[in-house]
Scaffold this active site. Structure first.
Site, short mmCIF file in Angstrom:
data_model
loop_
_atom_site.label_atom_id
_atom_site.label_comp_id
_atom_site.label_asym_id
_atom_site.label_seq_id
_atom_site.Cartn_x
_atom_site.Cartn_y
_atom_site.Cartn_z
N VAL A 1 7.14 -59.84 77.08
CA VAL A 1 7.77 -60.65 78.13
C VAL A 1 9.28 -60.50 78.14
CG1 VAL A 1 8.10 -62.97 79.04
CG2 VAL A 1 5.88 -62.31 78.11
N CYS A 2 9.90 -60.58 76.96
CA CYS A 2 11.37 -60.56 76.89
C CYS A 2 12.01 -59.34 77.56
CB CYS A 2 11.83 -60.68 75.44
SG CYS A 2 11.40 -62.25 74.68
#
Length: 209
Positions: free
Chosen positions: A67-68
Site C-alpha cells: 500500500v505505502c
C-alpha cells in the site's frame, strides 16, 4: 517572513515534556531533522530547509510494502501541484536511510519506488514519530498520518488513519488551498473548493465596498 532564528530548535524540543502526544493545532510544529534520501542521494535535511513554505509530512509505516508505495508514488508524481502552492512534501518512516535508498533505487515493477521527486526522511531513532504522537510503540513504526505545517511553521492540519486505509492526494491539496485561502482572506473558508473564481471575486467585491 519567518526567520531561521525563529524556528524551534532541537535542544528546545528535547527540554519539553509529553511531546509523545499529538501536537496542538495552531501552535508551532515540533522541530525535526535527520538523514534522508533525495534524488537518489543520502542527505541531511531539517525543518529549517523549508522555512517560509508550507510543508506536508507524510508518515507511513514500512518500506517495501504493497500500500505505502502506491500512495507515495502518487504524491511524488503530483509534486508540481504542491510546488505551485509553494508547498513541499516530506515522507517519513522509521526505516533507515539505507533502506530508503534501496527502495528508491529499486524499479517499480520489482516492488520499489523508482525515481522519486520528494525526500524520504529516516526516523530510525523514533524521535520524530514520538514528537508528532504517531509512533506505534509495539511495532516500532509510525501510524499513517498527514501533518500540514504552514509557512510560519504553525501546525494547521492533522489526520491519522488505520494502516490499511489509503490517503487522497486531492484531499491534501484541498486542505492546503483552504489554509492559504484563510491566510489571505481570513474568517472561515467556504465549503466549496477554496478560492474558485466566484468565491474570490465575491470576497474581493465585499472587501472593496
Amino acid at each position: 517572513m519567518l526567520k531561521i532564528s525563529e524556528v524551534c530548535c532541537e535542544d528546545e524540543y528535547d527540554s519539553m515534556k509529553n511531546y509523545e502526544k499529538t501536537p496542538v493545532l495552531m501552535k508551532r510544529a515540533p522541530f525535526w531533522s535527520g538523514a534522508a534520501v533525495q534524488n537518489a542521494k543520502l542527505v541531511n535535511i531539517s525543518m529549517k530547509d523549508f522555512i517560509n513554505k508550507y510543508m506536508v509530512l507524510i508518515f507511513y509505516p514500512y518500506d517495501f510494502t504493497i500500500v505505502c508505495p502506491s500512495e507515495l508514488i502518487q504524491f511524488s508524481d503530483r509534486f508540481e501541484e504542491f510546488q505551485d502552492l509553494d508547498s513541499e512534501l516530506i515522507a517519513v518512516s522509521t526505516d533507515s536511510q539505507y533502506t530508503h535508498l534501496a527502495w528508491t533505487t529499486t524499479p517499480r515493477q520489482n516492488g520499489g519506488l523508482g525515481g522519486m521527486n520528494i525526500p524520504i526522511l529516516s526516523d530510525k531513532n523514533h524521535r520524530i514519530s514520538k514528537r508528532y504522537g504517531v509512533l506505534d510503540e509495539e511495532l516500532g513504526v509510525p501510524h499513517k498520518a498527514i501533518f500540514i505545517i504552514d509557512n510560519k511553521q504553525i501546525l494547521r492540519h492533522v489526520s491519522t488513519s488505520d494502516m490499511a486505509i489509503s490517503r487522497s492526494v486531492d484531499e491534501v491539496l484541498r486542505v492546503i488551498k483552504a489554509c492559504q485561502f484563510v491566510d489571505k482572506y481570513g474568517n472561515v473558508c467556504p465549503m466549496r473548493s477554496p478560492c474558485d473564481d466566484d468565491t474570490c471575486e465575491s470576497k474581493n467585491t465585499k472587501d472593496n465596498d
